[in-house]
Design a protein around this motif. Structure first.
Motif, PDB file in Angstrom:
ATOM      1  N   PHE A 132      -1.827 -30.480  -7.808  1.00  0.00           N
ATOM      2  CA  PHE A 132      -3.246 -30.432  -8.156  1.00  0.00           C
ATOM      3  C   PHE A 132      -3.609 -31.429  -9.252  1.00  0.00           C
ATOM      4  CE2 PHE A 132      -3.104 -25.798  -6.607  1.00  0.00           C
ATOM      5  CZ  PHE A 132      -3.293 -26.222  -5.301  1.00  0.00           C
ATOM      6  N   LYS A 133      -2.668 -31.746 -10.128  1.00  0.00           N
ATOM      7  CA  LYS A 133      -2.937 -32.802 -11.107  1.00  0.00           C
ATOM      8  C   LYS A 133      -3.139 -34.145 -10.411  1.00  0.00           C
ATOM      9  CE  LYS A 133      -0.480 -30.698 -15.007  1.00  0.00           C
ATOM     10  NZ  LYS A 133       0.660 -30.822 -15.951  1.00  0.00           N
ATOM     11  N   MET A 134      -2.309 -34.414  -9.401  1.00  0.00           N
ATOM     12  CA  MET A 134      -2.442 -35.668  -8.652  1.00  0.00           C
ATOM     13  C   MET A 134      -3.679 -35.653  -7.762  1.00  0.00           C
ATOM     14  SD  MET A 134       1.464 -36.579  -7.532  1.00  0.00           S
ATOM     15  CE  MET A 134       2.778 -36.715  -8.745  1.00  0.00           C
ATOM     16  N   ILE A 145      -0.698 -29.288   1.268  1.00  0.00           N
ATOM     17  CA  ILE A 145      -0.269 -30.625   0.843  1.00  0.00           C
ATOM     18  C   ILE A 145       1.187 -30.538   0.412  1.00  0.00           C
ATOM     19  CG2 ILE A 145      -0.665 -32.555  -0.709  1.00  0.00           C
ATOM     20  CD1 ILE A 145      -3.531 -31.550  -1.090  1.00  0.00           C
ATOM     21  N   ASN A 146       2.088 -31.102   1.216  1.00  0.00           N
ATOM     22  CA  ASN A 146       3.496 -31.164   0.837  1.00  0.00           C
ATOM     23  C   ASN A 146       3.808 -32.369  -0.039  1.00  0.00           C
ATOM     24  OD1 ASN A 146       4.587 -28.837   2.149  1.00  0.00           O
ATOM     25  ND2 ASN A 146       4.335 -29.883   4.109  1.00  0.00           N
ATOM     26  N   HIS A 147       2.989 -33.414   0.077  1.00  0.00           N
ATOM     27  CA  HIS A 147       3.275 -34.656  -0.649  1.00  0.00           C
ATOM     28  C   HIS A 147       1.967 -35.403  -0.852  1.00  0.00           C
ATOM     29  CE1 HIS A 147       5.208 -38.136  -2.147  1.00  0.00           C
ATOM     30  NE2 HIS A 147       5.530 -38.730  -1.026  1.00  0.00           N
ATOM     31  N   LEU A 198      -8.814 -24.422  -4.866  1.00  0.00           N
ATOM     32  CA  LEU A 198      -7.367 -24.607  -4.819  1.00  0.00           C
ATOM     33  C   LEU A 198      -6.647 -23.268  -4.706  1.00  0.00           C
ATOM     34  CD1 LEU A 198      -7.064 -27.225  -7.716  1.00  0.00           C
ATOM     35  CD2 LEU A 198      -7.596 -27.639  -5.298  1.00  0.00           C
ATOM     36  N   HIS A 199      -5.547 -23.279  -3.983  1.00  0.00           N
ATOM     37  CA  HIS A 199      -4.672 -22.101  -3.852  1.00  0.00           C
ATOM     38  C   HIS A 199      -3.279 -22.532  -4.301  1.00  0.00           C
ATOM     39  CE1 HIS A 199      -3.221 -18.272  -2.094  1.00  0.00           C
ATOM     40  NE2 HIS A 199      -2.138 -18.978  -1.801  1.00  0.00           N
ATOM     41  N   GLU A 200      -2.912 -22.189  -5.531  1.00  0.00           N
ATOM     42  CA  GLU A 200      -1.643 -22.639  -6.080  1.00  0.00           C
ATOM     43  C   GLU A 200      -0.493 -21.770  -5.593  1.00  0.00           C
ATOM     44  OE1 GLU A 200       0.657 -23.144 -10.367  1.00  0.00           O
ATOM     45  OE2 GLU A 200      -1.545 -23.140 -10.327  1.00  0.00           O
ATOM     46  N   ILE A 240     -12.863 -25.278   2.543  1.00  0.00           N
ATOM     47  CA  ILE A 240     -11.425 -25.200   2.808  1.00  0.00           C
ATOM     48  C   ILE A 240     -10.654 -24.900   1.521  1.00  0.00           C
ATOM     49  CG2 ILE A 240     -10.963 -27.657   2.453  1.00  0.00           C
ATOM     50  CD1 ILE A 240      -9.041 -27.544   4.821  1.00  0.00           C
ATOM     51  N   LYS A 241      -9.598 -24.093   1.641  1.00  0.00           N
ATOM     52  CA  LYS A 241      -8.696 -23.850   0.521  1.00  0.00           C
ATOM     53  C   LYS A 241      -7.540 -24.858   0.597  1.00  0.00           C
ATOM     54  CE  LYS A 241     -10.377 -20.237  -1.664  1.00  0.00           C
ATOM     55  NZ  LYS A 241     -10.741 -20.284  -3.099  1.00  0.00           N
ATOM     56  N   ILE A 242      -7.306 -25.555  -0.489  1.00  0.00           N
ATOM     57  CA  ILE A 242      -6.234 -26.543  -0.538  1.00  0.00           C
ATOM     58  C   ILE A 242      -5.020 -25.908  -1.198  1.00  0.00           C
ATOM     59  CG2 ILE A 242      -5.519 -28.791  -1.400  1.00  0.00           C
ATOM     60  CD1 ILE A 242      -8.412 -29.693  -1.235  1.00  0.00           C
ATOM     61  N   VAL A 243      -3.897 -25.923  -0.476  1.00  0.00           N
ATOM     62  CA  VAL A 243      -2.676 -25.253  -0.909  1.00  0.00           C
ATOM     63  C   VAL A 243      -1.696 -26.289  -1.457  1.00  0.00           C
ATOM     64  CG1 VAL A 243      -0.750 -23.768  -0.210  1.00  0.00           C
ATOM     65  CG2 VAL A 243      -3.009 -23.492   0.863  1.00  0.00           C
ATOM     66  N   GLY A 244      -1.220 -26.043  -2.666  1.00  0.00           N
ATOM     67  CA  GLY A 244      -0.239 -26.936  -3.277  1.00  0.00           C
ATOM     68  C   GLY A 244       0.293 -26.310  -4.546  1.00  0.00           C
TER      69      GLY A 244
END
Length: 393
Positions: A108-110, A78-80, A121-123, A99-103
């Protein structure tokens, strides 16, 4: 059934076109529609980069599956988080629950706030990398282009940059996706209008991002709106650089409001004086007829601005007042400015335009010109003289 467009051997375009929306963000006209761009990387690990507006989720998922086949989707980058790019995230998560969500942390707050997703999540932090196989992604945090969580993702292998809203443009992609396959004249114009209306306030943030990216080789730019830039990578970076530095090119924009034509004739006389002195790049806008998004685009583009207004109920003409509010919001710098006005019994417009000039700190090149009731010969000549002075400034 969908045939996805190759961007490189392993990277596919799976975005959609929106020809239904009338107003972008319910504010900005879309005479040529808009695209929502998403990309899929097929490597040892599969990666989806951004999604699309939720009303196009079904077509989007069909496009994704047509490339993915029976493979699993490993990552979503997620770039935006703006909903026109994140709207299909919940559908993706339901289809691929592991799925791993990258951001980044702000992403992740949004993500939790918009969609209630707070696990898997993958920070990433600025400069972090993610190895997919032969492809390696590197992440650059670019806050305030034009939201605080925005970032860009660089494919080191293909020297390709996924930029979120940066370098975007209004307009659908009608067949071709890469700039090498389409006529880009209108898209370049719409990129200016896009920047002026969406990111124009955040010039310093854009400059910070450009500085952060200056040492990497970029062969392809993949934004979330508009064409994929390859042939014109340097051109779109140059346009963005100039706009974000508020560096106006030579030209004059005259904007007026007029109820009965008297203020309009002042604008015409100023343009006459400009032309007489050899100025060729002159644009006149009737603020009641042309949407402000197009006017803002030219204000960002050119170095001299002229605004005229009649007095209306002891205030500025309403559409001029609205334009000035939008200009102040965008904090445009380094412009030469002149103004004029008309009234029947009160010269409030001149006083209010003077106050605006003081607030935005533009360089006022002449005393204002004011008429009462109608344009007389002496004031007509004054307007022509103002045009000449602007041409020389």
């Amino acid at each position: 059934m969908y045939k996805a467009r190759h961007i490189t051997d392993d990277i596919y375009y799976i975005g959609v076109n929106d020809r239904q929306k009338v107003l972008f963000e319910n504010l900005i006209p879309l005479p040529h529609g808009v695209s929502y761009n998403s990309y899929l990387i097929m490597d040892e690990k599969t990666v989806l980069v951004d999604t699309v507006e939720v009303s196009f989720a079904e077509v989007f998922l069909d496009k994704l599956l047509s490339v993915l086949g029976d493979r699993h989707l490993d990552y979503l980058v997620i770039n935006h988080m703006e909903p026109d790019h994140s709207g299909a995230i919940r559908a993706i998560r339901r289809m691929f629950p592991d799925i791993k969500i990258v951001g980044n942390a702000r992403t992740f707050k949004m993500l939790d706030g918009f969609y209630g997703i707070n696990d898997g999540l993958h920070e990433v932090k600025d400069g972090d990398k993610l190895v997919l196989g032969k492809h390696t992604l590197q992440f650059f945090l670019t806050p305030m282009i034009h939201w605080p969580e925005t970032m860009m993702t660089y494919d080191i292998n293909d020297k390709l940059l996924f930029t979120g809203d940066a370098f975007g443009a209004f307009g659908t992609l009608d067949g071709g996706v890469l700039d090498t396959d389409i006529e880009t004249g209108n898209h370049l114009e719409e990129s200016r209008r896009y920047f002026s209306n969406i990111a124009g306030k955040y010039g310093s943030a854009v400059q910070n991002a450009l500085n952060k990216l200056k040492d990497i080789e970029i062969k392809t730019i993949c934004p979330t709106h508009g064409p994929v830039w390859r042939e014109k990578v340097n051109k779109i970076i140059e346009i963005t650089d100039k706009l974000s530095r508020y560096e106006g090119e030579r030209g004059v924009v005259i904007i007026y409001g007029s109820m009965y034509g008297n203020t309009e004739q002042m604008a015409e006389a100023i343009a006459y004086g400009l032309s007489e002195e050899g100025e060729k790049n002159i644009t006149i806008y009737n603020v009641s007829k042309t949407d402000v998004s197009f006017i803002l685009s030219d204000i960002f583009r050119y170095d001299r601005i002229v605004i005229g207004s009649p007095t209306y109920s002891n205030e500025l003409f309403p559409e001029i007042a609205s334009l000035l509010a939008k200009l102040e919001t965008r904090d445009i710098k380094n412009r030469k400015f002149a103004y004029f006005g008309s009234s029947t019994w009160s010269n409030a417009s001149i006083k209010l335009l003077a106050a605006f000039a003081e607030r935005v700190k533009w360089d006022v090149v002449s005393l204002p010109i004011e008429i009462k009731q109608s344009l007389k010969e002496d004031k007509y000549e004054d307007c022509i003289a103002l045009g000449r002075l602007l041409a020389k400034s």
